[in-house]
Design an enzyme around this catalytic site. Structure first.
Site, short mmCIF file in Angstrom:
data_model
loop_
_atom_site.label_atom_id
_atom_site.label_comp_id
_atom_site.label_asym_id
_atom_site.label_seq_id
_atom_site.Cartn_x
_atom_site.Cartn_y
_atom_site.Cartn_z
CE LYS A 52 -3.78 -2.52 2.06
NZ LYS A 52 -4.39 -3.04 3.28
CD GLN A 96 -3.65 -5.03 6.29
OE1 GLN A 96 -3.66 -3.99 5.64
NE2 GLN A 96 -4.09 -6.18 5.79
CG ASP A 119 -10.12 -1.30 4.62
OD1 ASP A 119 -9.73 -1.66 3.50
OD2 ASP A 119 -9.49 -1.51 5.68
N1 GUN Z 1 -6.74 -7.80 5.54
C1 GUN Z 1 -7.00 -8.51 4.42
N2 GUN Z 1 -7.67 -7.75 3.53
C2 GUN Z 1 -7.82 -6.54 4.09
C3 GUN Z 1 -8.43 -5.33 3.66
O1 GUN Z 1 -8.97 -5.20 2.56
N3 GUN Z 1 -8.38 -4.29 4.54
C4 GUN Z 1 -7.83 -4.40 5.76
N4 GUN Z 1 -7.86 -3.35 6.57
N5 GUN Z 1 -7.26 -5.51 6.21
C5 GUN Z 1 -7.26 -6.57 5.37
#
Ligand code: GUN
Length: 290
Positions: A52, A96, A119
């Site tokens: 990211k 996350q 998200d």
């Molecule tokens: N862990 C796995 N996929 C995601 C996601 O799309 N967002 C977040 N915050 N954590 C994740």
């Protein structure tokens, strides 16, 4: 059979975002700013967060990562979220997942300001999505919509079978594709662990979305000739290669691909689109479009 090149489509979208971001900076405005909060040392999460950060850099966004100790208390995390909710220089942030077991995930998600919920996991974001109102769409299903759209795959009137009912993929993509929208307007059937005749249902799919999280679950006999197959799975399979592993999806690619009109590879299909969706959501948050 046509391969849906998620890497290429993600790269195209990133170039478009980089131009938009450069225009802002040329005007003297600040760059869009995405923050990721990582609690603990989960290896996959560290990789995702690093990707990211890299993607933000590629498009000229500012990114900040809060790396917190695995024993960070829930109260401390909520305090940081409160700070981010109120920081005008932060457009959007993600916490996350997964979080350590001592932290209540739903409480954490509910504490995020929905205007910064890039998200799209907050109940308000999911509710708006249900109603078809402007919102942050969850990254993976949003990425799937973009793959369908940019590959000019007709969805209207098609039978879409979704395998899996998770809150972050199966459930939202089922809703999104059944809405009167483009892409959308599908007849959607959602299959899950309680489904009795999953194989027979999958065989009727014009568009099959495999998101049940089981390596190589979808075999050739489950797929109709000419179907579009979207593989959301990512699994590390250990092997004797130099790297020590290879990545497979939820679909047995080699045997399924010859029957498809379109199929996403793993890696290089849905995966790269997830991060791009997060960037698009950050840009939307910056522009106060939600
Ligand atoms: N862990 C796995 N996929 C995601 C996601 O799309 N967002 C977040 N915050 N954590 C994740």
């Amino acid at each position: 059979m046509q391969l849906i090149d998620g890497k290429q489509i993600a790269s195209d979208i990133k170039k478009e975002l980089a131009i938009k971001s450069a225009v802002l900076i040329d005007k003297g405005d600040r760059a869009p700013h995405l923050v990721a909060v990582l609690v603990g040392e989960d290896a996959a999460s560290q990789t995702y967060v690093a990707s990211k950060e890299r993607a933000c850099k590629e498009v000229g966004f500012t990114s900040t990562v809060y790396k917190l100790e695995p024993d960070t208390s829930e109260d401390k995390l909520l305090e940081i979220i409160d700070f981010l909710n109120n920081d005008d220089e932060v457009d959007g942030f993600i916490v996350q997942l997964p979080l350590p077991a001592h932290i209540d995930v739903q409480k954490v998600i509910r504490s995020i300001n929905p205007l910064k919920d890039i998200d799209g996991f907050h109940p308000v974001s999911l509710g708006r999505m249900m109603l078809g109102e402007p919102t942050f769409l969850p990254a993976t299903p949003f990425g799937i919509l973009q793959l369908l759209e940019r590959s000019q795959i007709e969805t209207s009137g098609k039978h879409c079978v979704v395998l899996g009912r998770s809150n972050i993929v199966g459930t939202p993509i089922s809703v999104m594709l059944s809405r009167k929208a483009k892409p959308g307007n599908c007849t959607v059937t959602m299959c899950h662990t309680g489904t009795k005749n999953l194989k027979e249902i999958a065989q009727t799919a014009d568009i099959l979305i495999a998101a049940m999280g089981q390596p190589a679950f979808v075999t050739a006999e489950m797929v109709k000739e000419g179907a579009v197959v979207i593989d959301v799975g990512i699994h590390r399979i250990e092997d004797s290669s130099e790297k020590g592993y290879h990545i497979v999806g939820d679909v047995k690619f080699d045997e399924v691909a010859p029957k498809c009109s379109f199929i996403t590879p793993v890696p290089g299909g849905v995966g790269p689109m997830t991060i791009v969706s997060l960037l698009i959501n950050t840009f939307k948050a910056y522009n106060k479009e939600v």
